[in-house]
Design a protein around this motif. Structure first.
Motif, PDB file in Angstrom:
ATOM      1  N   HIS A  16      -5.642 -13.406  -6.687  1.00  0.00           N
ATOM      2  CA  HIS A  16      -6.584 -12.415  -6.153  1.00  0.00           C
ATOM      3  C   HIS A  16      -7.928 -13.060  -5.843  1.00  0.00           C
ATOM      4  O   HIS A  16      -8.557 -12.757  -4.818  1.00  0.00           O
ATOM      5  CB  HIS A  16      -6.763 -11.265  -7.157  1.00  0.00           C
ATOM      6  N   LEU A  17      -8.367 -13.981  -6.714  1.00  0.00           N
ATOM      7  CA  LEU A  17      -9.633 -14.680  -6.485  1.00  0.00           C
ATOM      8  C   LEU A  17      -9.567 -15.534  -5.224  1.00  0.00           C
ATOM      9  O   LEU A  17     -10.507 -15.552  -4.413  1.00  0.00           O
ATOM     10  CB  LEU A  17      -9.968 -15.552  -7.698  1.00  0.00           C
ATOM     11  N   LEU A  18      -8.460 -16.245  -5.039  1.00  0.00           N
ATOM     12  CA  LEU A  18      -8.300 -17.076  -3.850  1.00  0.00           C
ATOM     13  C   LEU A  18      -8.315 -16.237  -2.577  1.00  0.00           C
ATOM     14  O   LEU A  18      -8.876 -16.653  -1.547  1.00  0.00           O
ATOM     15  CB  LEU A  18      -6.996 -17.864  -3.930  1.00  0.00           C
ATOM     16  N   LEU A  19      -7.707 -15.060  -2.627  1.00  0.00           N
ATOM     17  CA  LEU A  19      -7.704 -14.173  -1.455  1.00  0.00           C
ATOM     18  C   LEU A  19      -9.109 -13.688  -1.139  1.00  0.00           C
ATOM     19  O   LEU A  19      -9.507 -13.633   0.041  1.00  0.00           O
ATOM     20  CB  LEU A  19      -6.763 -12.993  -1.702  1.00  0.00           C
ATOM     21  N   LEU A  20      -9.877 -13.377  -2.167  1.00  0.00           N
ATOM     22  CA  LEU A  20     -11.261 -12.942  -1.955  1.00  0.00           C
ATOM     23  C   LEU A  20     -12.103 -14.079  -1.375  1.00  0.00           C
ATOM     24  O   LEU A  20     -12.941 -13.854  -0.488  1.00  0.00           O
ATOM     25  CB  LEU A  20     -11.869 -12.450  -3.270  1.00  0.00           C
ATOM     26  N   ILE A  21     -11.894 -15.292  -1.872  1.00  0.00           N
ATOM     27  CA  ILE A  21     -12.609 -16.445  -1.330  1.00  0.00           C
ATOM     28  C   ILE A  21     -12.257 -16.651   0.135  1.00  0.00           C
ATOM     29  O   ILE A  21     -13.120 -16.937   0.976  1.00  0.00           O
ATOM     30  CB  ILE A  21     -12.285 -17.708  -2.155  1.00  0.00           C
ATOM     31  N   GLY A  22     -10.972 -16.484   0.455  1.00  0.00           N
ATOM     32  CA  GLY A  22     -10.547 -16.626   1.848  1.00  0.00           C
ATOM     33  C   GLY A  22     -11.203 -15.608   2.761  1.00  0.00           C
ATOM     34  O   GLY A  22     -11.612 -15.936   3.885  1.00  0.00           O
ATOM     35  N   VAL A  23     -11.315 -14.383   2.291  1.00  0.00           N
ATOM     36  CA  VAL A  23     -11.982 -13.346   3.087  1.00  0.00           C
ATOM     37  C   VAL A  23     -13.443 -13.709   3.310  1.00  0.00           C
ATOM     38  O   VAL A  23     -13.974 -13.591   4.431  1.00  0.00           O
ATOM     39  CB  VAL A  23     -11.858 -11.977   2.381  1.00  0.00           C
ATOM     40  N   ALA A  24     -14.117 -14.155   2.250  1.00  0.00           N
ATOM     41  CA  ALA A  24     -15.533 -14.523   2.362  1.00  0.00           C
ATOM     42  C   ALA A  24     -15.731 -15.693   3.326  1.00  0.00           C
ATOM     43  O   ALA A  24     -16.656 -15.686   4.152  1.00  0.00           O
ATOM     44  CB  ALA A  24     -16.090 -14.861   0.980  1.00  0.00           C
ATOM     45  N   LEU A  25     -14.857 -16.703   3.244  1.00  0.00           N
ATOM     46  CA  LEU A  25     -14.966 -17.856   4.139  1.00  0.00           C
ATOM     47  C   LEU A  25     -14.687 -17.472   5.588  1.00  0.00           C
ATOM     48  O   LEU A  25     -15.280 -18.037   6.515  1.00  0.00           O
ATOM     49  CB  LEU A  25     -14.002 -18.955   3.692  1.00  0.00           C
ATOM     50  N   SER A  26     -13.787 -16.521   5.781  1.00  0.00           N
ATOM     51  CA  SER A  26     -13.454 -16.081   7.143  1.00  0.00           C
ATOM     52  C   SER A  26     -14.644 -15.454   7.853  1.00  0.00           C
ATOM     53  O   SER A  26     -14.684 -15.411   9.096  1.00  0.00           O
ATOM     54  CB  SER A  26     -12.288 -15.085   7.099  1.00  0.00           C
ATOM     55  N   LEU A  27     -15.597 -14.971   7.091  1.00  0.00           N
ATOM     56  CA  LEU A  27     -16.804 -14.383   7.681  1.00  0.00           C
ATOM     57  C   LEU A  27     -17.798 -15.440   8.140  1.00  0.00           C
ATOM     58  O   LEU A  27     -18.709 -15.141   8.906  1.00  0.00           O
ATOM     59  CB  LEU A  27     -17.475 -13.457   6.657  1.00  0.00           C
ATOM     60  N   GLU A  28     -17.606 -16.701   7.656  1.00  0.00           N
ATOM     61  CA  GLU A  28     -18.554 -17.766   7.966  1.00  0.00           C
ATOM     62  C   GLU A  28     -18.055 -18.743   9.019  1.00  0.00           C
ATOM     63  O   GLU A  28     -18.828 -19.550   9.523  1.00  0.00           O
ATOM     64  CB  GLU A  28     -18.892 -18.541   6.679  1.00  0.00           C
ATOM     65  N   VAL A  29     -16.772 -18.711   9.328  1.00  0.00           N
ATOM     66  CA  VAL A  29     -16.192 -19.637  10.308  1.00  0.00           C
ATOM     67  C   VAL A  29     -15.463 -18.824  11.373  1.00  0.00           C
ATOM     68  O   VAL A  29     -15.184 -17.637  11.172  1.00  0.00           O
ATOM     69  CB  VAL A  29     -15.205 -20.616   9.620  1.00  0.00           C
ATOM     70  N   PRO A  30     -15.150 -19.443  12.509  1.00  0.00           N
ATOM     71  CA  PRO A  30     -14.400 -18.716  13.545  1.00  0.00           C
ATOM     72  C   PRO A  30     -13.081 -18.169  13.003  1.00  0.00           C
ATOM     73  O   PRO A  30     -12.337 -18.878  12.319  1.00  0.00           O
ATOM     74  CB  PRO A  30     -14.159 -19.784  14.618  1.00  0.00           C
ATOM     75  N   PHE A  31     -12.814 -16.910  13.286  1.00  0.00           N
ATOM     76  CA  PHE A  31     -11.623 -16.234  12.755  1.00  0.00           C
ATOM     77  C   PHE A  31     -10.428 -16.585  13.633  1.00  0.00           C
ATOM     78  O   PHE A  31     -10.241 -16.038  14.719  1.00  0.00           O
ATOM     79  CB  PHE A  31     -11.858 -14.724  12.735  1.00  0.00           C
ATOM     80  N   ARG A  32      -9.607 -17.537  13.139  1.00  0.00           N
ATOM     81  CA  ARG A  32      -8.449 -18.003  13.898  1.00  0.00           C
ATOM     82  C   ARG A  32      -7.214 -18.011  12.989  1.00  0.00           C
ATOM     83  O   ARG A  32      -6.734 -19.072  12.575  1.00  0.00           O
ATOM     84  CB  ARG A  32      -8.698 -19.401  14.443  1.00  0.00           C
ATOM     85  N   PRO A  33      -6.686 -16.854  12.669  1.00  0.00           N
ATOM     86  CA  PRO A  33      -5.522 -16.793  11.765  1.00  0.00           C
ATOM     87  C   PRO A  33      -4.296 -17.491  12.307  1.00  0.00           C
ATOM     88  O   PRO A  33      -3.407 -17.860  11.526  1.00  0.00           O
ATOM     89  CB  PRO A  33      -5.286 -15.292  11.594  1.00  0.00           C
ATOM     90  N   ALA A  34      -4.224 -17.674  13.629  1.00  0.00           N
ATOM     91  CA  ALA A  34      -3.062 -18.369  14.199  1.00  0.00           C
ATOM     92  C   ALA A  34      -2.992 -19.824  13.730  1.00  0.00           C
ATOM     93  O   ALA A  34      -1.920 -20.435  13.751  1.00  0.00           O
ATOM     94  CB  ALA A  34      -3.132 -18.313  15.725  1.00  0.00           C
ATOM     95  N   LEU A  35      -4.138 -20.399  13.309  1.00  0.00           N
ATOM     96  CA  LEU A  35      -4.171 -21.783  12.843  1.00  0.00           C
ATOM     97  C   LEU A  35      -3.852 -21.918  11.361  1.00  0.00           C
ATOM     98  O   LEU A  35      -3.627 -23.021  10.872  1.00  0.00           O
ATOM     99  CB  LEU A  35      -5.557 -22.396  13.118  1.00  0.00           C
ATOM    100  N   TRP A  36      -3.848 -20.803  10.641  1.00  0.00           N
ATOM    101  CA  TRP A  36      -3.663 -20.879   9.188  1.00  0.00           C
ATOM    102  C   TRP A  36      -2.316 -21.445   8.776  1.00  0.00           C
ATOM    103  O   TRP A  36      -2.257 -22.258   7.835  1.00  0.00           O
ATOM    104  CB  TRP A  36      -3.886 -19.502   8.562  1.00  0.00           C
ATOM    105  N   PRO A  37      -1.201 -21.050   9.428  1.00  0.00           N
ATOM    106  CA  PRO A  37       0.090 -21.643   9.008  1.00  0.00           C
ATOM    107  C   PRO A  37       0.108 -23.165   9.123  1.00  0.00           C
ATOM    108  O   PRO A  37       0.723 -23.841   8.296  1.00  0.00           O
ATOM    109  CB  PRO A  37       1.096 -20.997   9.967  1.00  0.00           C
TER     110      PRO A  37
END
Length: 372
Positions: A16-37
């Protein structure tokens, strides 16, 4: 059955903590979920999944009980047993890699806890530190060494020889610390002293599956290998698949994505532009500190874009496996398998001093080797 599989995900606070960190980081960098895999090291995930199945199969077969009873009969006290397990973890990690060594040693330690009075959580902490110390010796001991070896152009023997002083120093230091930390207290047997029941058929199946999986890994057909052993367990021992902590795989996926997002931070990218201009002490410190934040394998990948695969870099990222929990993925594997909430903070009581000691020893060795 679905509820049983979902429970680890619902209770996993670290996930749960890692997911929250990921959400917070997504607000600071370009949102490109297609690159996550593509940020996920799928070879590591598949290998980890296969090892989890195989070790869980051996555990449920009851063979660890048999092996544990034979072991505790050979050791008179807690200190002797601890020194043997720590040394075994360090030795196995030199040629089986650190994560494979843990998948053998930690389940055996948990079994020993059922049979005698050994402090299993503390022993698992030392085993996690031991595989970090032992695995740095050889090019195949851990993923960062595999990367550095491939970029260095050194032979297997030459790479091992240059890492030997640090590996020897840290392994001996850890054994001394274990000797001081575990008491020469006689082992009290709390488990059934009789012969334990085990399932030879399941053990032999696990051995056959292991051979198939290793061959598949060597042929770069790891997904096929994983599918075959999963099908085998589905047909022969379905409870193995139901007993695995599948949330651990999601934790690793989330960590890879979070690390990817961290490396996309503009401030970090800007600061890394001058890495090649750093002094040896600066690069050494950066390799260690960066490993504490994003783990030593991603740190190695990142730094190899800016500096060559030197002995200094190899020392830094391997030393970075000590210290904070994210320093090495092996730390996470060991502590998750322990299934003890208190182990997470107790780990740092030993790992942080080991980080400071390893940094002093490593830098001293580098200066000594440079002067020769």
């Amino acid at each position: 059955m679905l509820l049983r599989l979902a429970q680890p995900f619902l209770r996993d606070r670290f996930l749960h903590l890692l997911l929250l960190i990921g959400v917070a980081l997504s607000l600071e960098v370009p949102f490109r979920p297609a690159l996550w895999p593509s940020a996920i090291d799928w070879h590591t995930i598949i290998t980890l999944a296969g090892l989890m199945m195989l070790t869980k199969g051996v555990e449920l077969s009851g063979y660890f009980d048999v092996l544990g009873r034979k072991m505790v009969a050979r050791f008179a006290d807690e200190r002797q047993l601890a020194l043997f397990m720590v040394a075994a973890a360090a030795l196995l990690s030199t040629f089986l890699t650190n994560d494979v060594a843990l998948f053998i040693i930690v389940p055996l330690t948990i079994t020993l806890k059922k049979l005698c009075s050994v402090p299993a959580s503390k022993l698992i902490i030392f085993e996690a530190l031991a595989v970090n110390a032992g695995s740095l010796l050889t090019p195949i001991g851990n993923p960062q060494n595999i990367l550095l070896w491939g970029h260095s152009g050194l032979s297997f023997g030459r790479f091992t020889w240059q890492m030997a002083p640090l590996a020897l120093a840290m392994t001996v230091s850890l054994l001394v610390l274990a000797w001081l930390s575990f008491k020469p207290k006689a082992l009290r047997y709390g488990g059934d002293a009789g012969e334990s029941r085990w399932q030879p058929r399941l053990v032999w199946c696990c051995l056959a599956f292991y051979i198939v999986f290793i061959i598949a890994l060597e042929l770069r057909l790891e997904l096929w290998g994983l599918g075959l052993i999963a099908l085998g367990f589905l047909l022969l021992a379905r409870r193995v698949l139901l007993s695995i902590d599948w949330s651990l795989l999601v934790v690793f996926m989330a960590m890879f994505i979070d690390v990817h997002l961290v490396t996309q931070l503009p401030a970090l990218q800007h600061s890394l532009q001058d890495v090649a201009q750093l002094s040896s002490g600066g690069l050494f410190s950066l390799g260690i500190l960066l490993s504490q934040v994003i783990s030593n394998v991603p740190s190695t990948i990142l730094l190899l874009n800016y500096v060559p695969a030197s002995l200094l870099l190899a020392f830094a990222v391997n030393i970075g496996g000590f210290g904070l929990l994210p320093g090495s993925l092996a730390n996470l594997i060991a502590l998750r398998m322990a299934n003890d909430r208190r182990i997470w903070w107790r780990f740092h009581l030993y790992s942080l001093p080991m980080l400071l000691w390893a940094a002093l020893v490593g830098y001293g060795l580098l200066q000594l080797l440079r002067s020769l």
